[in-house]
Design an enzyme around this catalytic site. Structure first.
Site, PDB file in Angstrom:
ATOM      1  NE  ARG A  33      -9.666  43.487  90.503  1.00 34.90           N
ATOM      2  CZ  ARG A  33      -9.510  42.199  90.902  1.00 34.90           C
ATOM      3  NH1 ARG A  33     -10.275  42.440  92.439  1.00 34.90           N
ATOM      4  NH2 ARG A  33      -8.292  40.874  91.578  1.00 34.90           N
ATOM      5  CG  HIS A  74     -15.790  30.442  87.779  1.00 32.44           C
ATOM      6  ND1 HIS A  74     -15.262  29.343  87.729  1.00 32.44           N
ATOM      7  CD2 HIS A  74     -14.876  31.718  87.607  1.00 32.44           C
ATOM      8  CE1 HIS A  74     -13.623  29.397  87.985  1.00 32.44           C
ATOM      9  NE2 HIS A  74     -13.547  30.893  87.579  1.00 32.44           N
ATOM     10  CE  LYS A  92     -10.357  24.201  85.481  1.00 31.94           C
ATOM     11  NZ  LYS A  92      -9.153  25.037  86.415  1.00 31.94           N
ATOM     12  NE  ARG A 159      -2.800  28.594  90.779  1.00 29.92           N
ATOM     13  CZ  ARG A 159      -2.157  28.574  89.676  1.00 29.92           C
ATOM     14  NH1 ARG A 159      -2.102  28.181  88.584  1.00 29.92           N
ATOM     15  NH2 ARG A 159      -1.237  29.272  89.850  1.00 29.92           N
TER      16      ARG A 159
END
Length: 321
Positions: A33, A74, A92, A159
């Site tokens: 971005r 994702h 993942k 996170r």
């Protein structure tokens, strides 16, 4: 094979892009971005094309994309890449929950592209050997304990963002969940407890128990609050095995310890780049037209177990799968 990278995330910068460059494949394009961030990233890795839009990168002359975006993005960008006819190596967990993972897998299948979830530890020779030893030497497998913990620094972090599917279980706990399933198969019953020690809106500590149809069990732990520790131990009727630095040994020599009534063995593995092996498996799967080891169906199964941990923690119930 020509790769495009969606975002300048650290894991790509420090691990995956160098791994691709160590193979016969190339990184052709990077998108961020921030045009300045993309340019700096491209300069570090000698990448010829930069984009300040993820959409624009999907129109580049590439064969596949690596998606290291925050968890909550994702699914969207994997599907967009599939719509562009690109194969996808996605970090993942593949999606925010199992229903979304099913949608992604079906979308990629309809588009005719290869989808692989980036559990790089599964491609390390020690993991491959551990699975072989468990099946050949340990008899009836009865219990797995797996743990991945580290201390996350204070301050803003994706996170810890509930809107981006953050949390210790999603970030590092998915590895022990995957390890338990790799050795024992799919659990029948799941119970779990999560705790948000930082009042962040996501779990920062988690513990769970899996029960299997044959009576075997697994215990899972993950945390953002305790010193780094990654391990799995497998117990069978005829023996045991264990590995430390189990999920990300880096470039270090590693060992696998295992034993039976007759012997105790310590096998040593030379340093190897798990990310390079992951890339080579991904590319070989595409070339051969076969499903990769950590394919979409495997990602869905892992997410079902993760969803059950969260549901158990929220309700206090044991959740059947």
């Amino acid at each position: 094979m020509q790769f495009g990278i969606l975002s300048t995330a650290n894991i790509g910068d420090e691990s995956v892009v160098p791994a691709i460059r160590s193979t016969d494949h190339e990184v052709r394009a990077i998108a961020s971005r921030s045009a300045d961030a993309a340019a700096a990233y491209a300069d570090r890795h000698d990448i010829p094309e930069t984009y300040d839009s993820y959409d624009d990168l999907l129109d580049a002359d590439i064969d596949a994309v690596y998606v290291p975006l925050p968890n909550g993005l994702h699914a969207e960008w994997t599907k967009r890449a599939a719509d562009a006819g690109l194969h996808v190596l996605c970090e993942k967990p593949l999606a925010a929950d199992a229903d979304e993972a099913v949608d992604v897998v079906e979308h990629c299948a309809d588009a005719g592209v290869t989808l692989m979830e980036a559990f790089m530890y599964r491609y390390h020779p020690r993991t491959v050997r551990a699975v072989d030893v468990a099946r050949a030497e340990l008899g009836d497998l009865r219990h797995v304990h797996a743990e991945f913990s580290f201390q996350l620094e204070d301050g803003p972090d994706v996170r810890l963002d509930p809107d981006l599917a953050g949390g210790a279980l999603m970030d590092v706990g998915c590895y022990p969940v995957n390890a338990a399933r790799t050795f024992l198969g799919e659990p029948a019953l799941v119970s779990g407890h999560t705790h948000d020690r930082r009042d962040a809106g996501v779990d920062t500590e988690v513990a769970a128990t899996f029960e299997f149809d044959d009576g075997a069990t697994a215990t899972i732990e993950a945390s953002f609050e305790t010193p780094i520790h990654q391990t799995y131990r497998v117990e069978g009727t005829d023996g045991w095995l264990e590995a430390d630095a189990a999920f990300n040994p880096g470039g270090s020599e590693t060992t696998l310890r295992w034993g039976t009534d007759e012997k105790t063995v310590e096998e040593t593995f030379d340093p190897v780049d798990s990310y390079r092996l992951e890339i080579e498996h991904f590319a070989a799967s595409i070339e051969a037209g076969r499903d990769p080891l950590t394919d979409g169906e495997e990602a869905v199964a892992n997410m079902r177990a993760i969803d059950a941990i969260y549901e158990s923690s929220a309700t206090g119930d044991t959740i059947p799968l």
